[in-house]
Scaffold this active site. Sequence first.
Site, PDB file in Angstrom:
ATOM      1  N   PHE A   1      15.802  -0.342  15.674  1.00 57.88           N
ATOM      2  CA  PHE A   1      15.449  -1.759  15.664  1.00 57.88           C
ATOM      3  C   PHE A   1      14.331  -2.027  16.679  1.00 57.88           C
ATOM      4  O   PHE A   1      14.421  -1.627  17.831  1.00 57.88           O
ATOM      5  CB  PHE A   1      16.679  -2.615  15.994  1.00 57.88           C
ATOM      6  CG  PHE A   1      16.360  -4.088  16.039  1.00 57.88           C
ATOM      7  CD1 PHE A   1      15.887  -4.749  14.903  1.00 57.88           C
ATOM      8  CD2 PHE A   1      16.493  -4.816  17.214  1.00 57.88           C
ATOM      9  CE1 PHE A   1      15.571  -6.097  14.942  1.00 57.88           C
ATOM     10  CE2 PHE A   1      16.179  -6.169  17.259  1.00 57.88           C
ATOM     11  CZ  PHE A   1      15.725  -6.810  16.122  1.00 57.88           C
ATOM     12  N   GLN A   2      13.297  -2.694  16.222  1.00 58.11           N
ATOM     13  CA  GLN A   2      12.123  -3.027  17.040  1.00 58.11           C
ATOM     14  C   GLN A   2      11.437  -1.811  17.650  1.00 58.11           C
ATOM     15  O   GLN A   2      10.832  -1.894  18.719  1.00 58.11           O
ATOM     16  CB  GLN A   2      12.463  -4.075  18.102  1.00 58.11           C
ATOM     17  CG  GLN A   2      12.853  -5.405  17.456  1.00 58.11           C
ATOM     18  CD  GLN A   2      12.880  -6.567  18.408  1.00 58.11           C
ATOM     19  OE1 GLN A   2      13.221  -6.410  19.581  1.00 58.11           O
ATOM     20  NE2 GLN A   2      12.531  -7.745  17.906  1.00 58.11           N
TER      21      GLN A   2
ATOM     22  N   GLU B   1       2.942 -13.569  22.384  1.00 54.14           N
ATOM     23  CA  GLU B   1       2.379 -12.495  23.212  1.00 54.14           C
ATOM     24  C   GLU B   1       0.851 -12.490  23.213  1.00 54.14           C
ATOM     25  O   GLU B   1       0.229 -12.092  24.198  1.00 54.14           O
ATOM     26  CB  GLU B   1       2.913 -11.128  22.763  1.00 54.14           C
ATOM     27  CG  GLU B   1       4.388 -10.885  23.111  1.00 54.14           C
ATOM     28  CD  GLU B   1       5.356 -11.471  22.083  1.00 54.14           C
ATOM     29  OE1 GLU B   1       4.893 -12.162  21.149  1.00 54.14           O
ATOM     30  OE2 GLU B   1       6.572 -11.250  22.217  1.00 54.14           O
TER      31      GLU B   1
ATOM     32  N   MET C   1     -19.291 -22.014  12.055  1.00 50.30           N
ATOM     33  CA  MET C   1     -20.143 -20.825  12.021  1.00 50.30           C
ATOM     34  C   MET C   1     -20.091 -20.161  10.637  1.00 50.30           C
ATOM     35  O   MET C   1     -21.095 -19.646  10.148  1.00 50.30           O
ATOM     36  CB  MET C   1     -19.714 -19.841  13.111  1.00 50.30           C
ATOM     37  CG  MET C   1     -20.699 -18.719  13.324  1.00 50.30           C
ATOM     38  SD  MET C   1     -22.355 -19.327  13.717  1.00 50.30           S
ATOM     39  CE  MET C   1     -22.347 -19.320  15.497  1.00 50.30           C
TER      40      MET C   1
ATOM     41  N   LYS D   1      13.700   1.831  27.327  1.00 49.14           N
ATOM     42  CA  LYS D   1      14.698   1.043  28.042  1.00 49.14           C
ATOM     43  C   LYS D   1      15.541   1.898  28.984  1.00 49.14           C
ATOM     44  O   LYS D   1      15.851   1.482  30.100  1.00 49.14           O
ATOM     45  CB  LYS D   1      15.591   0.324  27.021  1.00 49.14           C
ATOM     46  CG  LYS D   1      16.411  -0.793  27.638  1.00 49.14           C
ATOM     47  CD  LYS D   1      17.067  -1.655  26.566  1.00 49.14           C
ATOM     48  CE  LYS D   1      17.844  -2.787  27.205  1.00 49.14           C
ATOM     49  NZ  LYS D   1      18.500  -3.641  26.205  1.00 49.14           N
TER      50      LYS D   1
HETATM   51  C1  LIG Z   1      -9.430 -14.252  14.523  1.00 50.92           C
HETATM   52  C2  LIG Z   1     -10.712 -14.535  13.826  1.00 50.92           C
HETATM   53  N1  LIG Z   1     -10.713 -14.750  12.492  1.00 50.92           N
HETATM   54  C3  LIG Z   1     -11.884 -15.023  11.861  1.00 50.92           C
HETATM   55  C4  LIG Z   1     -13.066 -15.069  12.547  1.00 50.92           C
HETATM   56  C5  LIG Z   1     -14.379 -15.355  11.814  1.00 50.92           C
HETATM   57  N2  LIG Z   1     -14.953 -16.605  12.321  1.00 50.92           N
HETATM   58  C6  LIG Z   1     -15.953 -16.632  13.232  1.00 50.92           C
HETATM   59  S1  LIG Z   1     -16.378 -18.184  13.686  1.00 50.92           S
HETATM   60  C7  LIG Z   1     -15.248 -18.869  12.637  1.00 50.92           C
HETATM   61  C8  LIG Z   1     -15.095 -20.352  12.532  1.00 50.92           C
HETATM   62  C9  LIG Z   1     -14.646 -20.994  13.786  1.00 50.92           C
HETATM   63  O1  LIG Z   1     -14.403 -22.346  13.530  1.00 50.92           O
HETATM   64  P1  LIG Z   1     -14.202 -23.363  14.723  1.00 50.92           P
HETATM   65  O2  LIG Z   1     -13.228 -22.817  15.698  1.00 50.92           O
HETATM   66  O3  LIG Z   1     -13.883 -24.708  14.177  1.00 50.92           O
HETATM   67  O4  LIG Z   1     -15.610 -23.339  15.447  1.00 50.92           O
HETATM   68  P2  LIG Z   1     -17.022 -23.948  14.969  1.00 50.92           P
HETATM   69  O5  LIG Z   1     -17.822 -22.808  14.444  1.00 50.92           O
HETATM   70  O6  LIG Z   1     -16.757 -24.991  13.936  1.00 50.92           O
HETATM   71  O7  LIG Z   1     -17.600 -24.510  16.212  1.00 50.92           O
HETATM   72  C10 LIG Z   1     -14.561 -17.865  11.947  1.00 50.92           C
HETATM   73  C11 LIG Z   1     -13.531 -18.129  10.917  1.00 50.92           C
HETATM   74  C12 LIG Z   1     -13.006 -14.806  13.934  1.00 50.92           C
HETATM   75  N3  LIG Z   1     -14.104 -14.780  14.695  1.00 50.92           N
HETATM   76  N4  LIG Z   1     -11.831 -14.564  14.550  1.00 50.92           N
END
Ligand SMILES: Cc1ncc(C[n+]2csc(CCOP(=O)(O)OP(=O)(O)O)c2C)c(N)n1
Lengths: 590, 178
Positions: free
Chosen positions: A116-117, A54, A487, A166
């Site tokens: 349920f659900q 979803e 990042m 439903k």
């Molecule tokens: C759902 C989610 N969990 C954690 C984060 C924190 N976060 C921000 S950037 C990042 C790393 C992303 O890694 P990647 O997709 O390999 O991109 P890169 O920075 O290496 O280009 C994380 C874990 C987030 N933004 N979203």
Amino acid sequence: MDNENEFTGADILLKALKDQEVDTIFGYPGGAVLPIYDAIFGQNFLKHVLVRQEAGAVHAAEGYARSSGKVGVLLVTSGPGVTNVVTGLTDALMDSIPIVCISGQVPSHLIGTDAFQECDTTGITRPCTKHNYLVKDVSKLSETIHEAFKIASSGRPGPVLIDIPKDVQFAKSKYISKKDISFREHRIKAGSKNVDKNFVQELVNHIKKSERPIFYVGGGCLNSGPQASQELIELVNKTNIPITTTLHGLGCFPGEDKSSLGMLGMHGNYEANLAMNKCDLMINVGARFDDRVTGRLDAFSPDSVKFHIDIDQSSINKNVKVDFHTNTDITMTLKEINSFIESNNIELEKKDYTNWWGQINDWRKKECLHYEQGEEIIKPQHAISRLYDLTTQKDTFITTEVGQHQMWAAQYYKFSKPNRWITSGGLGTMGFGMPAAVGAQMANPDSLVIDIAGEASFLMNIQEIATAVQYKLPIKIFILNNEYMGMVRQWQELLHGSRYSESYVDALPDFKKLAESFNAVGVRAKNISELDDAINEMVSIDRPVIADIWVDKKENCFPMIPSGAAHHEMLLSKYDKENPENQEKGKVLV
Amino acid sequence: MSSTSVYPTPINAFKQSKRSVLSIIVDNEPGILARIVGLFSGRGYNIEALNVTVVDIKNNLSRITIETLGEEKVISQIIAQLEKLVPVHSATNLANLSESYEAEICLVKIEFDNNEQDQKILNFADIYRSRTVQKRQNIVVYEISGTSERINKFLDDLNTIGGIKVELVRSGPIGLGI
Ligand SMILES: Cc1ncc(C[n+]2csc(CCOP(=O)(O)OP(=O)(O)O)c2C)c(N)n1
Ligand SMILES: [Mg+2]
């Protein structure tokens, strides 16, 4: 008693969707929405896209909405079906994307019994929707759906959820068409209807007086419609005022134009941030003074008179106090400014802001986006630059995941039109880009849709490749594969003594084989000599493609205003060091 | 003040804060109170008192009155956020009106042991013109209304009487602009 004029709730829903000119719906079935799926089975105006989770449906609806300007629609079942869309609803709320989510609910008489659900859908989604409904009476269904679409798309757009038990899907009632509904005005929140002439006059007076003006443009400009961009371009050309945009404002003004300073903010351009810091007049067009843009608030643009156009009253004076504001639609307001300048023969041409542009051009000489591409390893910045050069002639839509790759995409890919750049800004949702590409491709079947991805983000909604394959959507996933949550690694390097705690993405799949196993196509570039071929191959194939681009693992994203620092305290490269006092304060921020 | 909560007591956090009474007209529909209360808790605003009742049956409207603490900037933001909620017709800070009136109602049950206490209680009740709702041998229930400040004073005065037991309920302030 069977009456010809009466329809089941499920049929009423479909009639209302048709009335709203919805032709695409993203969804996933389950027990509590079976009557609706039954109604979908016997019709052909509505194309249902079966996602694989979803979360994919809600991001696809967002991608669809952003790339088309229409409302995105999705359908999910009760319980886990709807809890899976909570992230996406929050994402759409933060980024003002109009979507309508239909969810099934357990039958009315079971509500409150832990059936349920069953879950408290309206309770869970209340803080992450613009509005939501639980429809208990089938006779209210038509009106509710029409109001939901109106609310989603009016004023500052956002997500609206309709929860339908439903039994209500089976119950019968008359259908009321859209044209027979009169909306109650207080519920629509469409902003002020009339342009504030006083605001316009004040603004033009200030433009005349100003020595160092700047336009600061955000996603509100996008949401006001394509005409807003046209008016903005006209106004910028007339006034010769430099313009910077937020992450979401990219494309509202042509990125290659000489008046454009590019993006501002944490990873924005040096010249854009310094111009914001030093300007004497700031004209905010649909931006919300987000912390990623302002940096340290007490040092934010200290010497400027600030004007703010925003349809959302609560965005005005929330983070930054402004001197003049109007709570009116941007297109209407910009149009009035343009015609005011025109009809009063105000001679702005004489104001060429020579000193100001001279100063800006000096800042530009820093070449803040400069990088050194060597002989072997692909620099991620270069990969985006090449992608831009090799696709710029095509009709292209770019979505992204979240991380360094997203910022590099924003910096090195240039947009000349609005609605071409689809990214998760406010919430920063990893896993957004690929399903968003599915949605964008559904809305724009003949265009090139590319998800600029990081390998970690891509893994978060990887199941949606199957959706792309099933519906023959030739989306491209362009992975800047650095084997790191880049990042996160960058922040750890800058703020946590290079202790790379859990940011290495170990045990990665072979993305080429993975593509093949889904019946998509995989391509790869391991070094600079393979890059252009990989891009060209990716673009030429009329099927979903995963391009695994191996990039420099240790590259960081610059320029950067570290959290807690001010605009003029930008770091331009890894050789710049942050002031240690800021660093301690910034560490506790996000 | 000692507290068993893990949260800091708000008293010091709101030094710059002013007390404001907000009057909100809403469509009386399911979930409306949750929307408003959720907005306050979600954005870290304070609710000191809250009152809600249907005030217009024909048009299905309720009036919600909320007493809150915050700097002026925060109060304006609360109002702007409230007005974004779909069922909200209007949100007004009573302090911003040129003329407005406030009132609160309070029921106080007092248990006492002796005549001296009874006399003191009677005396205060008389000064504050509170209405006797019920009187038994050792228990009296008063109804007092007026501004919150007046009720506070009455309760402070009662507290000067040693050895009595006081239980009370307050409606929170309600108010109307003119
Ligand atoms: C759902 C989610 N969990 C954690 C984060 C924190 N976060 C921000 S950037 C990042 C790393 C992303 O890694 P990647 O997709 O390999 O991109 P890169 O920075 O290496 O280009 C994380 C874990 C987030 N933004 N979203
Ligand atoms: Mg990565």
